[in-house]
Motif scaffolding. Structure first.
Motif, PDB file in Angstrom:
ATOM      1  N   ALA A   1       0.856  -1.184   0.000  1.00 33.74           N
ATOM      2  CA  ALA A   1       0.000   0.000   0.000  1.00 33.74           C
ATOM      3  C   ALA A   1       0.893   1.235   0.000  1.00 33.74           C
ATOM      4  CB  ALA A   1      -0.916   0.000   1.225  1.00 33.74           C
ATOM      5  N   ILE A   2       0.468   2.270  -0.747  1.00 34.34           N
ATOM      6  CA  ILE A   2       1.337   3.425  -0.984  1.00 34.34           C
ATOM      7  C   ILE A   2       0.679   4.714  -0.486  1.00 34.34           C
ATOM      8  CG2 ILE A   2       2.700   4.657  -2.701  1.00 34.34           C
ATOM      9  CD1 ILE A   2       2.464   2.179  -4.505  1.00 34.34           C
ATOM     10  N   ASP A   3       1.490   5.525   0.168  1.00 34.51           N
ATOM     11  CA  ASP A   3       1.054   6.795   0.756  1.00 34.51           C
ATOM     12  C   ASP A   3       1.517   7.963  -0.108  1.00 34.51           C
ATOM     13  OD1 ASP A   3       0.870   9.128   2.433  1.00 34.51           O
ATOM     14  OD2 ASP A   3       2.774   8.598   3.396  1.00 34.51           O
ATOM     15  N   PRO A   4       0.613   8.857  -0.520  1.00 34.27           N
ATOM     16  CA  PRO A   4       1.037  10.095  -1.185  1.00 34.27           C
ATOM     17  C   PRO A   4       1.579  11.075  -0.143  1.00 34.27           C
ATOM     18  CG  PRO A   4      -1.349  10.057  -0.979  1.00 34.27           C
ATOM     19  CD  PRO A   4      -0.857   8.739  -0.445  1.00 34.27           C
ATOM     20  N   HIS A   5       2.853  10.990   0.100  1.00 34.06           N
ATOM     21  CA  HIS A   5       3.466  11.755   1.189  1.00 34.06           C
ATOM     22  C   HIS A   5       3.722  13.198   0.756  1.00 34.06           C
ATOM     23  CE1 HIS A   5       6.164  12.769   4.491  1.00 34.06           C
ATOM     24  NE2 HIS A   5       5.812  11.631   5.075  1.00 34.06           N
ATOM     25  N   PRO A   6       3.562  14.164   1.661  1.00 33.90           N
ATOM     26  CA  PRO A   6       3.970  15.528   1.329  1.00 33.90           C
ATOM     27  C   PRO A   6       5.408  15.570   0.828  1.00 33.90           C
ATOM     28  CG  PRO A   6       2.781  15.493   3.413  1.00 33.90           C
ATOM     29  CD  PRO A   6       2.984  14.063   3.021  1.00 33.90           C
ATOM     30  N   ASP A   7       5.648  16.351  -0.208  1.00 33.30           N
ATOM     31  CA  ASP A   7       6.938  16.497  -0.869  1.00 33.30           C
ATOM     32  C   ASP A   7       7.247  15.288  -1.753  1.00 33.30           C
ATOM     33  OD1 ASP A   7       9.231  18.171  -1.392  1.00 33.30           O
ATOM     34  OD2 ASP A   7      10.442  16.728  -0.283  1.00 33.30           O
ATOM     35  N   ASP A   8       6.219  14.731  -2.373  1.00 38.25           N
ATOM     36  CA  ASP A   8       6.412  13.650  -3.326  1.00 38.25           C
ATOM     37  C   ASP A   8       5.869  14.080  -4.685  1.00 38.25           C
ATOM     38  OD1 ASP A   8       7.071  11.108  -4.345  1.00 38.25           O
ATOM     39  OD2 ASP A   8       6.504  10.168  -2.453  1.00 38.25           O
ATOM     40  N   PHE A   9       6.102  13.260  -5.719  1.00 40.53           N
ATOM     41  CA  PHE A   9       5.657  13.662  -7.059  1.00 40.53           C
ATOM     42  C   PHE A   9       4.143  13.608  -7.195  1.00 40.53           C
ATOM     43  CE2 PHE A   9       5.852   9.066  -7.943  1.00 40.53           C
ATOM     44  CZ  PHE A   9       4.780   8.856  -8.802  1.00 40.53           C
ATOM     45  N   VAL A  10       3.493  12.894  -6.307  1.00 38.25           N
ATOM     46  CA  VAL A  10       2.034  12.929  -6.222  1.00 38.25           C
ATOM     47  C   VAL A  10       1.685  13.057  -4.745  1.00 38.25           C
ATOM     48  CG1 VAL A  10       1.919  10.403  -6.319  1.00 38.25           C
ATOM     49  CG2 VAL A  10      -0.138  11.729  -6.729  1.00 38.25           C
ATOM     50  N   GLU A  11       0.998  14.146  -4.401  1.00 35.34           N
ATOM     51  CA  GLU A  11       0.665  14.448  -3.016  1.00 35.34           C
ATOM     52  C   GLU A  11      -0.842  14.442  -2.769  1.00 35.34           C
ATOM     53  OE1 GLU A  11       3.714  17.621  -1.390  1.00 35.34           O
ATOM     54  OE2 GLU A  11       3.115  18.198  -3.415  1.00 35.34           O
ATOM     55  N   GLU A  12      -1.623  14.532  -3.825  1.00 38.70           N
ATOM     56  CA  GLU A  12      -3.075  14.618  -3.677  1.00 38.70           C
ATOM     57  C   GLU A  12      -3.686  13.217  -3.642  1.00 38.70           C
ATOM     58  OE1 GLU A  12      -4.366  17.038  -6.916  1.00 38.70           O
ATOM     59  OE2 GLU A  12      -3.243  18.803  -6.216  1.00 38.70           O
ATOM     60  N   GLY A  13      -4.744  13.069  -2.835  1.00 40.95           N
ATOM     61  CA  GLY A  13      -5.317  11.752  -2.604  1.00 40.95           C
ATOM     62  C   GLY A  13      -5.840  11.048  -3.842  1.00 40.95           C
ATOM     63  N   LEU A  14      -6.721  11.703  -4.593  1.00 38.73           N
ATOM     64  CA  LEU A  14      -7.314  11.059  -5.758  1.00 38.73           C
ATOM     65  C   LEU A  14      -6.289  10.876  -6.872  1.00 38.73           C
ATOM     66  CD1 LEU A  14     -10.851  12.716  -5.894  1.00 38.73           C
ATOM     67  CD2 LEU A  14     -10.217  10.471  -4.977  1.00 38.73           C
ATOM     68  N   ALA A  15      -5.368  11.816  -7.020  1.00 37.57           N
ATOM     69  CA  ALA A  15      -4.310  11.657  -8.017  1.00 37.57           C
ATOM     70  C   ALA A  15      -3.450  10.447  -7.688  1.00 37.57           C
ATOM     71  CB  ALA A  15      -3.458  12.918  -8.083  1.00 37.57           C
ATOM     72  N   ALA A  16      -3.163  10.244  -6.416  1.00 35.50           N
ATOM     73  CA  ALA A  16      -2.378   9.074  -6.000  1.00 35.50           C
ATOM     74  C   ALA A  16      -3.136   7.790  -6.300  1.00 35.50           C
ATOM     75  CB  ALA A  16      -2.059   9.162  -4.511  1.00 35.50           C
ATOM     76  N   TRP A  17      -4.430   7.777  -6.002  1.00 36.11           N
ATOM     77  CA  TRP A  17      -5.221   6.590  -6.290  1.00 36.11           C
ATOM     78  C   TRP A  17      -5.199   6.252  -7.781  1.00 36.11           C
ATOM     79  CZ3 TRP A  17      -6.704   2.097  -5.470  1.00 36.11           C
ATOM     80  CH2 TRP A  17      -7.774   1.518  -6.159  1.00 36.11           C
ATOM     81  N   ARG A  18      -5.229   7.267  -8.631  1.00 28.91           N
ATOM     82  CA  ARG A  18      -5.193   7.011 -10.075  1.00 28.91           C
ATOM     83  C   ARG A  18      -3.868   6.371 -10.490  1.00 28.91           C
ATOM     84  NH1 ARG A  18      -7.185  12.595 -10.121  1.00 28.91           N
ATOM     85  NH2 ARG A  18      -9.477  12.510 -10.133  1.00 28.91           N
ATOM     86  N   VAL A  19      -2.753   6.840  -9.890  1.00 30.87           N
ATOM     87  CA  VAL A  19      -1.451   6.244 -10.197  1.00 30.87           C
ATOM     88  C   VAL A  19      -1.436   4.778  -9.770  1.00 30.87           C
ATOM     89  CG1 VAL A  19       1.019   6.317  -9.687  1.00 30.87           C
ATOM     90  CG2 VAL A  19      -0.225   8.446 -10.061  1.00 30.87           C
ATOM     91  N   ILE A  20      -1.972   4.496  -8.594  1.00 30.54           N
ATOM     92  CA  ILE A  20      -2.021   3.121  -8.093  1.00 30.54           C
ATOM     93  C   ILE A  20      -2.933   2.265  -8.958  1.00 30.54           C
ATOM     94  CG2 ILE A  20      -2.816   1.718  -6.140  1.00 30.54           C
ATOM     95  CD1 ILE A  20      -1.944   4.184  -4.356  1.00 30.54           C
ATOM     96  N   ARG A  21      -4.103   2.775  -9.264  1.00 33.36           N
ATOM     97  CA  ARG A  21      -5.063   2.027 -10.092  1.00 33.36           C
ATOM     98  C   ARG A  21      -4.484   1.704 -11.457  1.00 33.36           C
ATOM     99  NH1 ARG A  21     -10.361   5.304 -10.906  1.00 33.36           N
ATOM    100  NH2 ARG A  21      -8.957   6.420 -12.307  1.00 33.36           N
ATOM    101  N   GLY A  22      -3.635   2.595 -11.976  1.00 33.30           N
ATOM    102  CA  GLY A  22      -3.039   2.391 -13.284  1.00 33.30           C
ATOM    103  C   GLY A  22      -2.130   1.183 -13.368  1.00 33.30           C
ATOM    104  N   LEU A  23      -1.703   0.647 -12.218  1.00 33.56           N
ATOM    105  CA  LEU A  23      -0.872  -0.554 -12.214  1.00 33.56           C
ATOM    106  C   LEU A  23      -1.669  -1.805 -12.564  1.00 33.56           C
ATOM    107  CD1 LEU A  23       1.162   0.227  -9.008  1.00 33.56           C
ATOM    108  CD2 LEU A  23       2.132   0.000 -11.298  1.00 33.56           C
TER     109      LEU A  23
END
Length: 292
Positions: free
Chosen positions: A143-165
């Protein structure tokens, strides 16, 4: 759901092999293994050999404690190709360690760079081309956390990156202390991730957007900094009824596969009392909202 202790506040006062007995003494049945110099340090090759892993697992069994999750932080999305390749090698050993500890839930950060979002995302997917088959072969969920100061920090944007796998072996972490950095509403994020929300970290934080953005002032103005805290429940501004209510709605609280970790880092001097307070308070909220 497993309620786990993050032993980070005790790194200065206890050795690695003392963590299981410490967790049991504080009332916890589960541990989350976060980066530690003797196990899987930040950004470096894991330092535990099989003998140390076996001894740690033996100490867990003696204390009646299990490792619920293992959290490496490695540069698998780093835009530097040499370091990215190294991080993939480190990940493979970290997976072996997790399995050796009897744990098949791992969680982590994207570990890229916000100023290089496209390059970091490309590096992440490239790393996953090699690591996904390993996760799937070993039966490990990450499971992956969109941590502050990362290339994806927003919740839904992070979910899209994960879903894309396109893999059921990869899901999302929701860190309550990152609530005000994730842009999207907590319930939106939880509902989007659904049963792929596998790990949450429980600690409070203040809303840095408050007072028209002047809650925190850095000089010069406009510095590219991210500010948050890991406080005990009630010392910040997270809406805990919303948090636990949302987790109940998506089935997190009643799932045997999910991990809820107390991750308070702000009060090392009171770490024992805070750990007990966190467990007691979490259990009260769970009892209030759980449908089980």
């Amino acid at each position: 759901m497993k309620i786990a202790l993050d032993p980070t506040p005790f790194h200065h006062s206890h050795s690695l092999l003392e963590f299981p007995a410490l967790a049991a003494d504080l009332g916890y049945r589960y541990l989350q293994m976060t980066p530690h110099a003797d196990m899987i340090p930040f950004f470096r090759h894991p330092k535990a050999d099989d003998a140390l892993v076996a001894q740690f697992r033996k100490n867990c069994e003696a204390a009646g404690v299990e490792v619920a999750s293992v959290l490496p932080v490695l540069r698998w999305s780093g835009p530097d190709e040499t370091l990215r390749q190294a991080a993939v090698r480190y990940w493979k050993r970290a997976i072996q360690i997790s399995v050796g500890l009897g744990c098949t839930q791992m969680n982590t950060e994207f570990s890229g760079r916000p100023e290089l979002p496209e390059e970091s995302e490309a590096a992440f997917y490239k790393s996953m081309e090699e690591l996904l088959p390993v996760f799937e072969r070993e039966g490990v969920h990450v499971a992956i956390d969109p941590h502050p100061d990362d290339f994806v920090e927003e919740g839904l944007a992070a979910w899209r990156v994960i879903r894309g796998l396109n893999s059921p072996n990869v899901g999302m972490v929701y860190v309550a202390s990152h609530t005000f950095h994730m842009k999207d509403e907590p319930l939106e994020i939880m509902r989007a991730a659904g049963d792929r929300l596998r790990v949450v970290h429980v600690s409070d934080t203040l809303n840095h957007h408050a007072s028209h953005g002047l809650r925190y002032i850095t000089n010069p103005p406009g510095n590219a900094v991210r500010v948050h805290q890991h406080l005990k429940i009630g010392d910040g501004e997270v809406n805990w009824d919303e948090f636990f209510g949302g987790l109940a709605e998506v089935g997190f609280l009643d799932s045997p596969d999910t991990v809820m970790c107390s991750s308070v880092f702000a009060e090392d001097e009171n770490a024992h009392d805070v750990a007990r307070y966190q467990l007691e308070t979490i259990e009260k909220y769970v009892a209030k909202f759980s449908k089980g």
